[in-house]
Design a protein around this motif. Structure first.
Motif, PDB file in Angstrom:
ATOM      1  N   GLN A  62       1.961  18.210   3.866  1.00  0.00           N
ATOM      2  CA  GLN A  62       1.732  19.097   5.115  1.00  0.00           C
ATOM      3  C   GLN A  62       1.960  20.448   4.375  1.00  0.00           C
ATOM      4  OE1 GLN A  62       4.312  18.327   8.318  1.00  0.00           O
ATOM      5  NE2 GLN A  62       2.912  18.580   9.424  1.00  0.00           N
ATOM      6  N   LYS A 111      -1.689  21.024   9.338  1.00  0.00           N
ATOM      7  CA  LYS A 111      -1.793  19.634   9.524  1.00  0.00           C
ATOM      8  C   LYS A 111      -1.799  18.935   8.604  1.00  0.00           C
ATOM      9  CE  LYS A 111      -5.824  17.727  10.116  1.00  0.00           C
ATOM     10  NZ  LYS A 111      -7.693  17.899  10.182  1.00  0.00           N
ATOM     11  N   VAL A 112      -1.261  17.615   8.458  1.00  0.00           N
ATOM     12  CA  VAL A 112      -0.918  16.698   7.745  1.00  0.00           C
ATOM     13  C   VAL A 112      -1.684  16.096   6.941  1.00  0.00           C
ATOM     14  CG1 VAL A 112       0.318  14.222   6.820  1.00  0.00           C
ATOM     15  CG2 VAL A 112       1.280  15.794   9.113  1.00  0.00           C
ATOM     16  N   SER A 122      -4.344   7.145  -1.453  1.00  0.00           N
ATOM     17  CA  SER A 122      -3.491   5.869  -1.131  1.00  0.00           C
ATOM     18  C   SER A 122      -3.705   4.970  -2.818  1.00  0.00           C
ATOM     19  CB  SER A 122      -3.982   5.577  -0.532  1.00  0.00           C
ATOM     20  OG  SER A 122      -5.674   4.838  -0.245  1.00  0.00           O
ATOM     21  N   TYR A 134       1.252  -0.938  -0.299  1.00  0.00           N
ATOM     22  CA  TYR A 134      -0.103   0.134   0.000  1.00  0.00           C
ATOM     23  C   TYR A 134       1.015   1.114   0.205  1.00  0.00           C
ATOM     24  CZ  TYR A 134      -3.556  -3.895   1.942  1.00  0.00           C
ATOM     25  OH  TYR A 134      -4.529  -4.573   1.841  1.00  0.00           O
ATOM     26  N   LEU A 179       1.623   3.123   9.022  1.00  0.00           N
ATOM     27  CA  LEU A 179       1.970   3.858   7.741  1.00  0.00           C
ATOM     28  C   LEU A 179       3.432   4.057   8.438  1.00  0.00           C
ATOM     29  CD1 LEU A 179      -0.907   6.304   6.833  1.00  0.00           C
ATOM     30  CD2 LEU A 179      -0.205   4.019   5.645  1.00  0.00           C
ATOM     31  N   PHE A 180       4.356   4.223   7.235  1.00  0.00           N
ATOM     32  CA  PHE A 180       6.126   4.437   7.154  1.00  0.00           C
ATOM     33  C   PHE A 180       6.612   5.655   6.190  1.00  0.00           C
ATOM     34  CE2 PHE A 180       7.336   0.556   9.825  1.00  0.00           C
ATOM     35  CZ  PHE A 180       6.115  -0.348   9.781  1.00  0.00           C
ATOM     36  N   PHE A 181       7.165   6.498   6.623  1.00  0.00           N
ATOM     37  CA  PHE A 181       6.847   7.624   6.554  1.00  0.00           C
ATOM     38  C   PHE A 181       8.264   7.651   5.857  1.00  0.00           C
ATOM     39  CE2 PHE A 181       2.648   9.941   5.951  1.00  0.00           C
ATOM     40  CZ  PHE A 181       2.671   9.796   7.085  1.00  0.00           C
ATOM     41  N   GLY A 182       8.315   8.785   4.511  1.00  0.00           N
ATOM     42  CA  GLY A 182       9.545   9.125   4.344  1.00  0.00           C
ATOM     43  C   GLY A 182       9.764  10.217   5.026  1.00  0.00           C
ATOM     44  N   GLU A 183      11.100  10.914   4.399  1.00  0.00           N
ATOM     45  CA  GLU A 183      11.509  12.162   5.867  1.00  0.00           C
ATOM     46  C   GLU A 183      10.693  13.289   4.666  1.00  0.00           C
ATOM     47  OE1 GLU A 183      13.901  11.536   8.000  1.00  0.00           O
ATOM     48  OE2 GLU A 183      14.462  12.974   7.576  1.00  0.00           O
ATOM     49  N   SER A 216       2.680   1.200   3.650  1.00  0.00           N
ATOM     50  CA  SER A 216       2.706  -0.148   4.340  1.00  0.00           C
ATOM     51  C   SER A 216       2.457  -1.217   4.147  1.00  0.00           C
ATOM     52  CB  SER A 216       1.152  -0.121   5.388  1.00  0.00           C
ATOM     53  OG  SER A 216      -0.191   0.364   4.127  1.00  0.00           O
ATOM     54  N   TYR A 262       0.663   5.618  -0.480  1.00  0.00           N
ATOM     55  CA  TYR A 262       0.446   7.034   0.318  1.00  0.00           C
ATOM     56  C   TYR A 262       1.264   8.252   0.079  1.00  0.00           C
ATOM     57  CZ  TYR A 262      -1.603   3.489   3.585  1.00  0.00           C
ATOM     58  OH  TYR A 262      -2.200   1.864   3.324  1.00  0.00           O
ATOM     59  N   TYR A 267       0.807  12.342   1.692  1.00  0.00           N
ATOM     60  CA  TYR A 267       0.517  13.315   2.082  1.00  0.00           C
ATOM     61  C   TYR A 267       0.484  14.756   1.814  1.00  0.00           C
ATOM     62  CZ  TYR A 267      -2.778   9.595   5.131  1.00  0.00           C
ATOM     63  OH  TYR A 267      -2.912   8.631   5.743  1.00  0.00           O
ATOM     64  N   PHE A 323      -4.312  14.080   4.359  1.00  0.00           N
ATOM     65  CA  PHE A 323      -4.046  12.641   2.780  1.00  0.00           C
ATOM     66  C   PHE A 323      -4.826  13.004   1.761  1.00  0.00           C
ATOM     67  CE2 PHE A 323      -5.415   8.963   1.554  1.00  0.00           C
ATOM     68  CZ  PHE A 323      -5.731   8.961   0.565  1.00  0.00           C
ATOM     69  N   PHE A 366       4.744  13.870   1.940  1.00  0.00           N
ATOM     70  CA  PHE A 366       5.457  13.225   2.682  1.00  0.00           C
ATOM     71  C   PHE A 366       4.799  11.880   1.813  1.00  0.00           C
ATOM     72  CE2 PHE A 366       7.770  14.525   5.957  1.00  0.00           C
ATOM     73  CZ  PHE A 366       6.680  15.785   6.857  1.00  0.00           C
TER      74      PHE A 366
END
Lengths: 117, 113
Positions: free
Chosen positions: A37, A42-43, A48, A31, A106-110, A95, A33, A35, A45, A91
């Motif tokens: 900011q 706020k972050v 996906s 999966y 979720l695992f995010f990049g920098e 997942s 995604y 996002y 969506f 971002f």
């Protein structure tokens, strides 16, 4: 430890130009995604993606945005004609389906910081 | 519609004192809830998650959160704040049956020496 990587870390572009943000998700994740900011906010969506198609998208993700998984490793976000209000940190996340098929965390990049002038 | 509300935009604590960051959710179903932390100019890191197992969830760096269905809350706590805890904290809910994760507005934690 596996991680999500994003390029570029910072991109400056002129209004109206096309931008492509690139992401390499964690290799066994299914999966993906995007996002964003906006500074101080706020972050939010955007979209996906699963099984080579969009699963969900927000009202922000209009016709100016597109996503693609051109090969087995990259996941890209394209903005066709950038506006000033597209300036933000973008971002990428991925997942793992897990044992029960639940997307999990979720695992995010920098992040990729986009500045539109 | 499912959502999360973070009740405090800013929280200040003294080093060594407890931390409480509040989060309330609205959901028709048993939700998946998460807390993420964002240090300045960094990405988002998972602190902990609740996915219908134990209601008291332990995370990294001494943080924990308790899922309380009757109060629709998922507050984040830590017994003793450290200077390195200063960051932005986000409560996140995954909308049941979708791949959509919704972020709260965030709480900026300041730790005073």
């Amino acid at each position: 430890e596996p991680e999500v990587t994003q390029t570029p870390s910072h991109q400056v572009t002129q209004m109206g130009q096309e931008v492509i943000l690139r992401c390499v998700p964690i290799s066994n994740h299914l999966y993906f995604y995007w996002y964003r900011q906006i500074l101080g906010q706020k972050v939010e969506f955007l979209v996906s993606f699963y099984n080579n198609e969009i699963s969900e998208k927000s009202e922000i993700f209009d016709d100016q945005f597109s996503v693609e998984r051109p090969d087995g490793s990259n996941f890209t976000l394209k903005i066709r004609s950038t506006k000033l209000e597209d300036s933000a940190m973008y971002f990428c996340a991925s997942s793992d389906p897990g044992l029960a098929g639940d997307p999990g965390e979720l695992f995010f990049g920098e992040g990729s910081r986009l500045t539109v002038l | 519609a499912q959502s999360v509300t973070q009740l405090d935009s800013h929280v200040s604590v003294s080093e060594g004192t407890p931390v409480l960051l509040r989060c309330n959710y609205s959901s028709s179903y048993s939700p998946s809830l998460f807390w993420y932390v964002q240090h300045p100019n960094k990405g988002l890191q998972l602190l902990l998650k609740y996915t219908s197992a134990a209601t008291l969830v332990k995370g990294i760096n001494g943080f924990e959160a308790e899922f309380k269905k009757s109060e629709t809350s998922f507050h984040l706590t830590k017994p003793s704040a450290h200077m390195s805890d200063a960051a932005e904290y986000f409560c996140v809910v995954r909308i049941s049956g979708t791949y959509k994760y919704i972020f709260g507005t965030g709480t900026r934690l300041k730790v005073l020496a």
